[in-house]
Design a protein around this motif. Sequence first.
Motif, PDB file in Angstrom:
ATOM      1  N   THR A 227     -16.402 -46.721  26.104  1.00 52.65           N
ATOM      2  CA  THR A 227     -17.594 -45.103  26.448  1.00 52.65           C
ATOM      3  C   THR A 227     -18.229 -45.702  27.016  1.00 52.65           C
ATOM      4  O   THR A 227     -18.163 -44.517  28.048  1.00 52.65           O
ATOM      5  CB  THR A 227     -18.197 -45.151  24.734  1.00 52.65           C
ATOM      6  OG1 THR A 227     -17.358 -44.923  23.866  1.00 52.65           O
ATOM      7  CG2 THR A 227     -19.124 -43.594  25.179  1.00 52.65           C
ATOM      8  N   THR A 230     -16.570 -44.933  31.091  1.00 49.59           N
ATOM      9  CA  THR A 230     -15.698 -43.862  31.020  1.00 49.59           C
ATOM     10  C   THR A 230     -17.540 -42.668  31.125  1.00 49.59           C
ATOM     11  O   THR A 230     -17.065 -41.743  31.962  1.00 49.59           O
ATOM     12  CB  THR A 230     -14.916 -43.840  29.996  1.00 49.59           C
ATOM     13  OG1 THR A 230     -15.438 -43.471  28.747  1.00 49.59           O
ATOM     14  CG2 THR A 230     -13.386 -43.765  29.795  1.00 49.59           C
ATOM     15  N   GLU A 231     -18.020 -42.474  29.568  1.00 49.39           N
ATOM     16  CA  GLU A 231     -18.897 -41.668  30.033  1.00 49.39           C
ATOM     17  C   GLU A 231     -20.495 -42.485  29.932  1.00 49.39           C
ATOM     18  O   GLU A 231     -21.969 -41.242  30.683  1.00 49.39           O
ATOM     19  CB  GLU A 231     -19.382 -41.109  28.094  1.00 49.39           C
ATOM     20  CG  GLU A 231     -18.312 -40.390  27.516  1.00 49.39           C
ATOM     21  CD  GLU A 231     -18.158 -40.441  26.261  1.00 49.39           C
ATOM     22  OE1 GLU A 231     -19.493 -41.240  25.783  1.00 49.39           O
ATOM     23  OE2 GLU A 231     -17.318 -39.958  25.649  1.00 49.39           O
ATOM     24  N   GLY A 232     -21.201 -43.502  30.693  1.00 49.15           N
ATOM     25  CA  GLY A 232     -21.937 -44.016  31.271  1.00 49.15           C
ATOM     26  C   GLY A 232     -22.668 -44.528  30.038  1.00 49.15           C
ATOM     27  O   GLY A 232     -22.570 -44.084  28.948  1.00 49.15           O
ATOM     28  N   ASP A 233     -23.796 -44.444  30.710  1.00 51.32           N
ATOM     29  CA  ASP A 233     -25.172 -44.870  29.443  1.00 51.32           C
ATOM     30  C   ASP A 233     -26.504 -44.921  30.739  1.00 51.32           C
ATOM     31  O   ASP A 233     -27.855 -45.752  29.971  1.00 51.32           O
ATOM     32  CB  ASP A 233     -25.098 -46.470  29.182  1.00 51.32           C
ATOM     33  CG  ASP A 233     -26.080 -47.036  27.693  1.00 51.32           C
ATOM     34  OD1 ASP A 233     -26.714 -45.731  26.790  1.00 51.32           O
ATOM     35  OD2 ASP A 233     -26.077 -47.817  27.512  1.00 51.32           O
ATOM     36  N   ARG A 238     -26.832 -47.026  24.483  1.00 52.21           N
ATOM     37  CA  ARG A 238     -25.163 -47.797  24.373  1.00 52.21           C
ATOM     38  C   ARG A 238     -25.140 -49.245  24.531  1.00 52.21           C
ATOM     39  O   ARG A 238     -23.977 -49.959  23.463  1.00 52.21           O
ATOM     40  CB  ARG A 238     -23.855 -46.944  24.762  1.00 52.21           C
ATOM     41  CG  ARG A 238     -23.795 -45.644  24.649  1.00 52.21           C
ATOM     42  CD  ARG A 238     -22.817 -45.479  24.905  1.00 52.21           C
ATOM     43  NE  ARG A 238     -22.412 -43.980  24.885  1.00 52.21           N
ATOM     44  CZ  ARG A 238     -22.303 -42.795  25.502  1.00 52.21           C
ATOM     45  NH1 ARG A 238     -22.408 -42.559  26.770  1.00 52.21           N
ATOM     46  NH2 ARG A 238     -21.933 -41.461  24.405  1.00 52.21           N
ATOM     47  N   ALA A 317     -18.548 -45.310  35.786  1.00 49.64           N
ATOM     48  CA  ALA A 317     -18.854 -44.572  35.199  1.00 49.64           C
ATOM     49  C   ALA A 317     -19.920 -43.456  36.444  1.00 49.64           C
ATOM     50  O   ALA A 317     -19.627 -42.567  36.693  1.00 49.64           O
ATOM     51  CB  ALA A 317     -19.077 -44.442  33.624  1.00 49.64           C
ATOM     52  N   ARG A 320     -18.629 -42.245  39.955  1.00 48.58           N
ATOM     53  CA  ARG A 320     -17.392 -41.926  39.596  1.00 48.58           C
ATOM     54  C   ARG A 320     -16.667 -41.026  40.738  1.00 48.58           C
ATOM     55  O   ARG A 320     -18.401 -39.838  40.431  1.00 48.58           O
ATOM     56  CB  ARG A 320     -17.187 -41.219  38.449  1.00 48.58           C
ATOM     57  CG  ARG A 320     -16.150 -42.005  37.654  1.00 48.58           C
ATOM     58  CD  ARG A 320     -15.508 -41.464  36.476  1.00 48.58           C
ATOM     59  NE  ARG A 320     -16.385 -41.033  35.493  1.00 48.58           N
ATOM     60  CZ  ARG A 320     -15.907 -40.689  34.321  1.00 48.58           C
ATOM     61  NH1 ARG A 320     -14.552 -40.616  34.430  1.00 48.58           N
ATOM     62  NH2 ARG A 320     -16.502 -39.396  34.129  1.00 48.58           N
TER      63      ARG A 320
END
Length: 320
Positions: A227, A230-233, A238, A317, A320
Amino acid sequence: MILGQDRAVDQFLAAWQKRRLHHAWLLAGPRGVGKATFSRAAASRVLADAAGPVRGDGLSVPDDHSVMRLIAAGSHPDFRFVERLERPTGGLARNISVAQIRGLGDMLAVTPSISPWRAIVIDAADDLEASAANALLKMLEEPPANTLFFLVAHAPGRLLPTIRSRCRRLDFDTLGDDAMTSLLSHQFPDKNPAQIRAAAGLAGGSAGRAQRAATLDLASLEQAALTIMTEGDPTNARRSALAGQLSGKASAERYAAFLDLVPSLIAREARNFDAARRNRAIHAYGKARETASLAPRLTLDPGMTVFHLGSILADLALKR
């Protein structure tokens, strides 16, 4: 239970039933696919059969058989299992020492006690220090009658060619999906099918890795890392949550597994990236590998190390 290795089991049983056993068996294949389990089972079957015929198929011997009880207690006079020893300060020794191998001489110098046969397992032969390998070679060159050596080897190419040449090789393959699912379902009846599939997916065909994944719930760690990747933080939440989960002595095993997991995850996911992002992933993989390698040696703080690895993932992420 030895699943997915029928060829190796059949080859050994055919030789034993005809009493045409080679004195040394090189069990070659990846970690965690059943080599050590096979070696114990094969040794147990030989010693039990030699003490008095055992009914049953394959390598199985009833748990209440006297030979099985002695082996389980570590007190069978004609069986030795040689592995790296525990250090007084904790953890395992780096190698199997020459003293351990020379210590087998006491058993080999006398007549077997319970039956005409003896069995020795070396797990793993890859771990033999140089002088220990040479000491073992001398035993393999002039083996006592009715003595079986089982050499577990994760990387047989690292062994002395002279040792390999004196062994009959049995190859062990990675396990297929059906064998993995069956094994995990048997060992973890409390896990649901989705958890079993997730553990199997992390294992790469290795039962040992699958068992570890199920025991430590590594699937949830992988999902958390994926996660972030793919989605970063953007708020650090996270990464902080992961660092909190993996800090402290109670989380030591999961932390160690996470160190292995992150580089593998980057390498796996990079196959699906475009060229530019794949180049960043290659760089990230190098940094993750370096961090995972140095952290235990330098006793870096687990929470900070996990947060840093999370940052490497998040960087993939965000760009991208």
